[in-house]
Design a protein around this motif. Sequence first.
Motif, PDB file in Angstrom:
ATOM      1  N   VAL A   1     -28.946  85.602 -33.251  1.00  0.00           N
ATOM      2  CA  VAL A   1     -28.262  86.248 -34.132  1.00  0.00           C
ATOM      3  C   VAL A   1     -28.941  87.688 -34.380  1.00  0.00           C
ATOM      4  O   VAL A   1     -28.100  88.711 -34.302  1.00  0.00           O
ATOM      5  CB  VAL A   1     -28.245  85.753 -35.527  1.00  0.00           C
ATOM      6  N   LEU A   2     -30.247  87.559 -34.352  1.00  0.00           N
ATOM      7  CA  LEU A   2     -30.869  88.875 -34.462  1.00  0.00           C
ATOM      8  C   LEU A   2     -30.663  89.912 -33.232  1.00  0.00           C
ATOM      9  O   LEU A   2     -30.575  90.844 -33.271  1.00  0.00           O
ATOM     10  CB  LEU A   2     -32.412  88.716 -34.590  1.00  0.00           C
ATOM     11  N   LEU A   3     -30.679  89.318 -31.985  1.00  0.00           N
ATOM     12  CA  LEU A   3     -30.551  90.139 -30.744  1.00  0.00           C
ATOM     13  C   LEU A   3     -29.083  90.502 -30.525  1.00  0.00           C
ATOM     14  O   LEU A   3     -29.075  91.290 -29.618  1.00  0.00           O
ATOM     15  CB  LEU A   3     -31.416  89.425 -29.568  1.00  0.00           C
ATOM     16  N   SER A   4     -28.176  90.092 -31.245  1.00  0.00           N
ATOM     17  CA  SER A   4     -26.926  90.437 -31.122  1.00  0.00           C
ATOM     18  C   SER A   4     -26.783  91.779 -31.795  1.00  0.00           C
ATOM     19  O   SER A   4     -25.728  92.419 -31.429  1.00  0.00           O
ATOM     20  CB  SER A   4     -25.889  89.421 -31.489  1.00  0.00           C
ATOM     21  N   PHE A   5     -27.748  92.042 -32.654  1.00  0.00           N
ATOM     22  CA  PHE A   5     -27.549  93.447 -33.402  1.00  0.00           C
ATOM     23  C   PHE A   5     -26.285  93.613 -33.880  1.00  0.00           C
ATOM     24  O   PHE A   5     -25.614  94.858 -33.879  1.00  0.00           O
ATOM     25  CB  PHE A   5     -28.021  94.355 -32.418  1.00  0.00           C
ATOM     26  N   SER A   6     -25.642  92.271 -34.213  1.00  0.00           N
ATOM     27  CA  SER A   6     -24.248  92.567 -35.153  1.00  0.00           C
ATOM     28  C   SER A   6     -24.463  92.593 -36.662  1.00  0.00           C
ATOM     29  O   SER A   6     -25.054  91.486 -37.142  1.00  0.00           O
ATOM     30  CB  SER A   6     -23.487  91.467 -34.668  1.00  0.00           C
ATOM     31  N   ARG A   7     -24.178  93.909 -37.389  1.00  0.00           N
ATOM     32  CA  ARG A   7     -24.600  93.604 -38.485  1.00  0.00           C
ATOM     33  C   ARG A   7     -23.526  92.688 -39.426  1.00  0.00           C
ATOM     34  O   ARG A   7     -24.257  92.189 -40.380  1.00  0.00           O
ATOM     35  CB  ARG A   7     -24.220  95.042 -39.346  1.00  0.00           C
ATOM     36  N   ALA A   8     -22.346  92.547 -38.938  1.00  0.00           N
ATOM     37  CA  ALA A   8     -21.699  91.416 -39.405  1.00  0.00           C
ATOM     38  C   ALA A   8     -22.238  90.052 -39.477  1.00  0.00           C
ATOM     39  O   ALA A   8     -22.147  89.347 -40.321  1.00  0.00           O
ATOM     40  CB  ALA A   8     -20.306  91.334 -38.951  1.00  0.00           C
ATOM     41  N   ALA A   9     -22.869  89.849 -38.276  1.00  0.00           N
ATOM     42  CA  ALA A   9     -23.452  88.462 -37.748  1.00  0.00           C
ATOM     43  C   ALA A   9     -24.918  88.430 -38.964  1.00  0.00           C
ATOM     44  O   ALA A   9     -25.020  87.405 -39.628  1.00  0.00           O
ATOM     45  CB  ALA A   9     -23.782  88.405 -36.568  1.00  0.00           C
ATOM     46  N   TRP A  10     -25.436  89.509 -38.893  1.00  0.00           N
ATOM     47  CA  TRP A  10     -26.740  89.281 -39.872  1.00  0.00           C
ATOM     48  C   TRP A  10     -26.112  89.090 -41.435  1.00  0.00           C
ATOM     49  O   TRP A  10     -26.768  88.205 -42.022  1.00  0.00           O
ATOM     50  CB  TRP A  10     -27.545  90.622 -39.949  1.00  0.00           C
ATOM     51  N   ALA A  11     -25.383  89.828 -42.009  1.00  0.00           N
ATOM     52  CA  ALA A  11     -24.677  89.567 -43.357  1.00  0.00           C
ATOM     53  C   ALA A  11     -24.187  88.123 -43.366  1.00  0.00           C
ATOM     54  O   ALA A  11     -24.510  87.552 -44.486  1.00  0.00           O
ATOM     55  CB  ALA A  11     -23.649  90.711 -43.473  1.00  0.00           C
ATOM     56  N   LEU A  12     -23.387  87.492 -42.327  1.00  0.00           N
ATOM     57  CA  LEU A  12     -23.212  86.386 -42.447  1.00  0.00           C
ATOM     58  C   LEU A  12     -24.054  85.341 -42.612  1.00  0.00           C
ATOM     59  O   LEU A  12     -24.077  84.440 -43.313  1.00  0.00           O
ATOM     60  CB  LEU A  12     -22.122  86.029 -41.232  1.00  0.00           C
ATOM     61  N   PHE A  13     -25.185  85.727 -41.722  1.00  0.00           N
ATOM     62  CA  PHE A  13     -26.280  84.621 -41.810  1.00  0.00           C
ATOM     63  C   PHE A  13     -26.848  84.386 -43.282  1.00  0.00           C
ATOM     64  O   PHE A  13     -27.021  83.293 -43.749  1.00  0.00           O
ATOM     65  CB  PHE A  13     -27.219  84.908 -40.596  1.00  0.00           C
TER      66      PHE A  13
END
Length: 437
Positions: A206-218
């Motif tokens: 999740v971190l290395l995807s560098f997706s802000r949406a994924a970070w917030a979702l997690f």
Amino acid sequence: MSAIVDGPPRPLRPQLAALRICGSAMVALGVFLSGFVISEPAPYELVMAAQIPLWFLLGLKISRTVAPLLILLLLFNIGGMFSLTVMQDMSGGPMYVAVSLFLALSAVFYAAIVEDDHKRLSLIFQAWVAAAVITSILGIIGYFHALPGFEVFTLYDRAKGAFQDPNVFGPYLVPPALYLIWRLLTGRAAGAPLAIAGLLVLSLGVLLSFSRAAWALFAFSAIAIVAIMLLKERTGAFRLKILSLSIAAILVMTLGLAAAMQSKKVHDLFESRAKLVQDYDGARLGRFERHKMGFLMSMEHPLGLGPMVLGKMFGEDEHNIWLKSLTTYGWLGFVCYIVLIWWTLIIGFRSLLRNRPWQPYLMIAWVMLAGHALIGNVIDIDHWRHVYLLFGIIWGCAALERRYQSDLRRLRIADREKGLERAAPEGTAAARPLLDC
């Protein structure tokens, strides 16, 4: 309670038992393949397209509880078909709507197979965890160039695993991560090392995807799942265990993040992506400006603009599921999608804290769907395969709950007719009032 849920044992013919085992294995295979979508049509589509009609031909039924899901998704896609009629250039449009319709049918299929046997939920999540861990490892290896040729699993210096887009890859990893968090908090100590290892792999992905949406979702879903478990569990000892393990997990993940930040490449990209508003968000004709212009245009086009038309006009897709439903599925699709989201969240919330065998899976799916509805404000999720799986899980669990309540009422009526007073042991689910929703 287990007697009501599972019913009396029904002997199955060996052929029928073997057929059900093969069918469940095919469901697990389909979920597993959802983590590998490098090109379209992907193996996931091929397997699901083969087994969905086969299941229904062999007797899988759509109950009255699941029927609204089918109706709403069909109306949503009818809106998409109407939008095709206003397109001047039809290239790609019919295929886009066909994929939308296929994914809608997959949601109904998942709901039906969950209602048919709640034990498949465990199989579904185990297959999801296996796929997520593998695709996350592929993305991690590719990001750090650990093996030659694995750069194919990255895009723009971001891990994307076996997906086409890091912004889909990151959110896909979050539901199985939540499942591992639940296993870690409620399972035995012997299984903790394996759960922790899997959670670290998914967190790094999740971190290395560098997706802000994924970070917030997690972040949102991890906090929400712990909060719901604290509400559900009544004993002080268990609540202390949850809090202690949660704090320990946060410390471990913080240490892992700190270790990853030792890489200058990770640190620089993280620092750039961590900004709440990027240049392409707030700039002239940026994401937010496109949202405003797209909504204004949609008010003049009741049938929508057509699939991918707005992206061709402005050079970028909508990146907003509400705008996407307006431009691609018209006013009809927009209304149906809003109703679908709210209806799904409501029926899931009604039985979110009830002590049922399927409650942990419902809890994870409900939290994840709520999180996806939130990140949908900055990203399109109408073609995300795992979102339709979440829809199916929640509606399938709602159907299980309705059947459970119906069976419980019949048992109580039968007892009253016999002049008996059925009293469930104190603290069990059956002892609580039926109207606790």
